[in-house]
Design an enzyme around this catalytic site. Structure first.
Site, PDB file in Angstrom:
ATOM      1  N   CYS A   1       0.846  -1.202   0.000  1.00 53.53           N
ATOM      2  CA  CYS A   1       0.000   0.000   0.000  1.00 53.53           C
ATOM      3  C   CYS A   1       0.885   1.256   0.000  1.00 53.53           C
ATOM      4  O   CYS A   1       1.859   1.329   0.749  1.00 53.53           O
ATOM      5  CB  CYS A   1      -0.913  -0.011   1.227  1.00 53.53           C
ATOM      6  SG  CYS A   1      -2.029   1.399   1.260  1.00 53.53           S
TER       7      CYS A   1
ATOM      8  N   CYS B   1       0.485   4.709   6.956  1.00 50.24           N
ATOM      9  CA  CYS B   1      -0.145   4.530   8.268  1.00 50.24           C
ATOM     10  C   CYS B   1       0.816   3.770   9.199  1.00 50.24           C
ATOM     11  O   CYS B   1       1.192   2.622   8.903  1.00 50.24           O
ATOM     12  CB  CYS B   1      -1.454   3.770   8.122  1.00 50.24           C
ATOM     13  SG  CYS B   1      -2.507   4.471   6.825  1.00 50.24           S
TER      14      CYS B   1
ATOM     15  N   CYS C   1       0.278   0.041  10.352  1.00 48.58           N
ATOM     16  CA  CYS C   1      -0.210  -0.969   9.400  1.00 48.58           C
ATOM     17  C   CYS C   1       0.892  -1.835   8.797  1.00 48.58           C
ATOM     18  O   CYS C   1       1.897  -1.338   8.292  1.00 48.58           O
ATOM     19  CB  CYS C   1      -1.008  -0.294   8.299  1.00 48.58           C
ATOM     20  SG  CYS C   1      -1.800  -1.485   7.195  1.00 48.58           S
TER      21      CYS C   1
ATOM     22  N   CYS D   1     -16.951  -8.780   5.481  1.00 46.86           N
ATOM     23  CA  CYS D   1     -16.254  -7.504   5.257  1.00 46.86           C
ATOM     24  C   CYS D   1     -14.998  -7.761   4.429  1.00 46.86           C
ATOM     25  O   CYS D   1     -14.161  -8.572   4.813  1.00 46.86           O
ATOM     26  CB  CYS D   1     -15.810  -6.890   6.579  1.00 46.86           C
ATOM     27  SG  CYS D   1     -17.135  -6.698   7.755  1.00 46.86           S
TER      28      CYS D   1
ATOM     29  N   CYS E   1     -19.834  -5.584   3.568  1.00 50.11           N
ATOM     30  CA  CYS E   1     -19.106  -4.391   4.002  1.00 50.11           C
ATOM     31  C   CYS E   1     -17.790  -4.398   3.229  1.00 50.11           C
ATOM     32  O   CYS E   1     -17.209  -5.467   3.027  1.00 50.11           O
ATOM     33  CB  CYS E   1     -18.826  -4.472   5.503  1.00 50.11           C
ATOM     34  SG  CYS E   1     -17.800  -3.110   6.104  1.00 50.11           S
TER      35      CYS E   1
ATOM     36  N   CYS F   1     -19.572   2.575   8.708  1.00 49.62           N
ATOM     37  CA  CYS F   1     -18.834   1.861   9.756  1.00 49.62           C
ATOM     38  C   CYS F   1     -17.571   2.679   9.987  1.00 49.62           C
ATOM     39  O   CYS F   1     -16.703   2.752   9.112  1.00 49.62           O
ATOM     40  CB  CYS F   1     -18.496   0.447   9.287  1.00 49.62           C
ATOM     41  SG  CYS F   1     -17.425  -0.441  10.437  1.00 49.62           S
TER      42      CYS F   1
ATOM     43  N   ARG G   1     -18.279  -2.129  17.882  1.00 49.64           N
ATOM     44  CA  ARG G   1     -17.555  -3.393  17.661  1.00 49.64           C
ATOM     45  C   ARG G   1     -16.274  -3.455  18.469  1.00 49.64           C
ATOM     46  O   ARG G   1     -15.420  -2.570  18.386  1.00 49.64           O
ATOM     47  CB  ARG G   1     -17.245  -3.602  16.177  1.00 49.64           C
ATOM     48  CG  ARG G   1     -16.459  -4.906  15.945  1.00 49.64           C
ATOM     49  CD  ARG G   1     -16.311  -5.285  14.491  1.00 49.64           C
ATOM     50  NE  ARG G   1     -17.595  -5.316  13.833  1.00 49.64           N
ATOM     51  CZ  ARG G   1     -17.891  -4.620  12.742  1.00 49.64           C
ATOM     52  NH1 ARG G   1     -16.986  -3.859  12.185  1.00 49.64           N
ATOM     53  NH2 ARG G   1     -19.083  -4.694  12.210  1.00 49.64           N
TER      54      ARG G   1
HETATM   55  N1  SAM Z   1      -6.638   0.653   3.032  1.00 44.51           N
HETATM   56  C1  SAM Z   1      -7.911   1.068   3.469  1.00 44.51           C
HETATM   57  C2  SAM Z   1      -7.828   2.247   4.416  1.00 44.51           C
HETATM   58  O1  SAM Z   1      -6.940   2.277   5.249  1.00 44.51           O
HETATM   59  O2  SAM Z   1      -8.673   3.126   4.329  1.00 44.51           O
HETATM   60  C3  SAM Z   1      -8.743  -0.032   4.094  1.00 44.51           C
HETATM   61  C4  SAM Z   1      -8.077  -1.114   4.922  1.00 44.51           C
HETATM   62  S1  SAM Z   1      -7.352  -0.589   6.455  1.00 44.51           S
HETATM   63  C5  SAM Z   1      -6.374  -1.976   6.911  1.00 44.51           C
HETATM   64  C6  SAM Z   1      -8.724  -0.540   7.581  1.00 44.51           C
HETATM   65  C7  SAM Z   1      -8.489  -0.128   9.007  1.00 44.51           C
HETATM   66  O3  SAM Z   1      -7.903  -1.185   9.739  1.00 44.51           O
HETATM   67  C8  SAM Z   1      -7.563   1.035   9.288  1.00 44.51           C
HETATM   68  O4  SAM Z   1      -8.149   2.273   9.077  1.00 44.51           O
HETATM   69  C9  SAM Z   1      -7.265   0.846  10.759  1.00 44.51           C
HETATM   70  O5  SAM Z   1      -8.211   1.524  11.557  1.00 44.51           O
HETATM   71  C10 SAM Z   1      -7.395  -0.672  10.947  1.00 44.51           C
HETATM   72  N2  SAM Z   1      -6.073  -1.286  11.226  1.00 44.51           N
HETATM   73  C11 SAM Z   1      -5.096  -1.502  10.325  1.00 44.51           C
HETATM   74  N3  SAM Z   1      -4.002  -2.048  10.912  1.00 44.51           N
HETATM   75  C12 SAM Z   1      -4.312  -2.187  12.223  1.00 44.51           C
HETATM   76  C13 SAM Z   1      -3.598  -2.681  13.344  1.00 44.51           C
HETATM   77  N4  SAM Z   1      -2.344  -3.130  13.246  1.00 44.51           N
HETATM   78  N5  SAM Z   1      -4.217  -2.689  14.546  1.00 44.51           N
HETATM   79  C14 SAM Z   1      -5.478  -2.224  14.660  1.00 44.51           C
HETATM   80  N6  SAM Z   1      -6.207  -1.743  13.635  1.00 44.51           N
HETATM   81  C15 SAM Z   1      -5.638  -1.709  12.426  1.00 44.51           C
HETATM   82 FE1  SF4 Z   2      -2.793   1.218   3.371  1.00 43.89          FE
HETATM   83 FE2  SF4 Z   2      -2.809   0.036   5.729  1.00 43.89          FE
HETATM   84 FE3  SF4 Z   2      -3.100   2.658   5.577  1.00 43.89          FE
HETATM   85 FE4  SF4 Z   2      -5.077   1.069   4.697  1.00 43.89          FE
HETATM   86  S1  SF4 Z   2      -4.370   1.261   6.800  1.00 43.89           S
HETATM   87  S2  SF4 Z   2      -4.261   2.878   3.690  1.00 43.89           S
HETATM   88  S3  SF4 Z   2      -3.882  -0.654   3.926  1.00 43.89           S
HETATM   89  S4  SF4 Z   2      -1.291   1.495   4.973  1.00 43.89           S
END
Ligand code: SAM
Ligand code: SF4
Ligand code: DTB
Length: 327
Positions: free
Chosen positions: A54, A58, A61, A98, A129, A189, A261
């Site tokens: 990606c 973040c 992530c 989802c 979802c 959500c 949730r």
């Molecule tokens: N890439 C898209 C986005 O970020 O908008 C959708 C998938 S992203 C993985 C969805 C959500 O998962 C993130 O916004 C975050 O809140 C949650 N998330 C991701 N990694 C996480 C982690 N290590 N622990 C807890 N929540 C996590």
């Molecule tokens: Fe990409 Fe992870 Fe951020 Fe979603 S949460 S935009 S998958 S880096």
């Protein structure tokens, strides 16, 4: 009184956090009972339909190309694989499926492929979802026409702490996507993550943002950070178990009609902590041994916990499943 408010001030929210634990839980649980069956928990199963690589940064992530986490990158899953996984989720008792993609935003071509998946999962009789990143107004309209039930897009943290966690998209970008989803008539959500090294004030501020949206999200995932090696947040100070329960209780009080949730992070929680979360107003979980890239308690373990607590899982809150059952 179970009034839905959108004008919560920070001192009011701070005062809830400061309540003696028993007073806070009593208030949250009493409100919870006014709207929900306290012994019903909605269950959703997650599937990563496009994993890794990606472009976003973040800090939490595993799927960011900028982090050093060893996530295997994959192309968009083929439709037949998604249908197979959705069928398994349904047999295991999930009411919602989802699908998550590691994108900043979907291209129109990719969106068309996801739409095929949504239609196929709908046809199985599961709620749908998806979480695909940022969306334009036109894309949300297409998803609505496809029959999408929920779009997940989290605010993640407070506006004040946000820049420490993500720099490649703004808080306002997130609010804009949420507005498009809402305007298209798709259920929202939206929640966040705690345990990312934020202060108590950041938690207050995140919940204030959620509660003061023009309409409360129908579903509010409260994630506890899953610390992934190779991500900047690996090793950050963890949130205390009782502070996590408090966060759930305050979310319940601020958004009394929303489904809250108990989201990521349950593998690190004891049965007792989860039981307190359900008492405090959590009434949904992710069900199945995998989240997107990390693990989650397996179905047997959750069923055992539900049995111990007298909690009824399955499609209790799913109108779609009820409709199927009465045909
Ligand atoms: N890439 C898209 C986005 O970020 O908008 C959708 C998938 S992203 C993985 C969805 C959500 O998962 C993130 O916004 C975050 O809140 C949650 N998330 C991701 N990694 C996480 C982690 N290590 N622990 C807890 N929540 C996590
Ligand atoms: Fe990409 Fe992870 Fe951020 Fe979603 S949460 S935009 S998958 S880096
Ligand atoms: C949400 O709030 N939590 C889910 C879902 N929405 C997409 C994601 C949790 C991801 C946990 C880390 C992982 O498995 O990669």
């Amino acid at each position: 009184m179970n009034t839905v408010r959108h004008d919560w001030s920070r001192p009011e929210i701070a005062a809830l956090f400061e309540l003696p634990f028993n007073d806070l839980l009593f208030q949250a649980h009493s409100l919870h009972r006014e709207t929900f069956d306290p012994n019903q928990v909605q269950v959703s199963t997650l599937l990563s339909i496009k994993t890794g690589a990606c472009p976003e940064d973040c800090g939490y992530c595993s799927q960011s190309a900028r982090n050093q986490a060893e996530t295997e990158r994959e192309r968009l899953l083929p439709l037949n694989e998604v249908i197979e996984k959705a069928g398994i989720a349904k047999n295991n008792g999930a009411s919602r499926f989802c699908m998550g993609a590691a994108w900043r935003n979907p291209t129109d071509k990719n969106l068309d492929k996801v739409i095929e998946m949504i239609e196929a999962v709908n046809a199985i009789g599961l709620e749908t979802c998806v979480t695909l990143g940022m969306l334009t107004a036109n894309q949300t309209k297409k998803l609505k026409i496809a029959g999408l039930d929920y779009y997940n897009h989290n605010l993640d943290t407070s506006p004040e702490y946000y820049g420490d966690i993500i720099t490649t998209r703004t808080y306002q970008d997130r609010l804009d996507t949420l507005e498009h989803v809402r305007d298209a008539g798709i259920n929202v959500c939206c929640g966040g993550i705690v345990g990312m090294g934020e202060t108590k004030t950041d938690r207050i501020s995140l919940l204030q943002q959620l509660a003061n949206l023009p309409e409360h999200p129908e579903s509010v995932p409260i994630n506890m950070l899953v610390q992934v090696e190779g991500t900047p947040l690996h090793g950050v100070e963890k949130i205390e178990a009782l502070d996590f329960v408090r966060t759930i209780a305050v979310a319940r009080i601020l958004m009394p009609k929303s489904v809250v949730r108990l989201s990521a992070g349950r593998t690190e929680m004891s049965d007792e902590q989860q039981a307190l979360c359900f008492f405090a107003g959590a009434n949904s979980i992710f069900y199945g041994d995998r989240l997107l890239t990390t693990s989650n308690p397996d179905e047997d373990q959750d069923q055992l916990l539900f049995d111990k607590l007298g909690i009824n899982a399955a499609g209790a809150t799913s109108q779609k499943l009820n409709a199927v059952a009465t045909v």
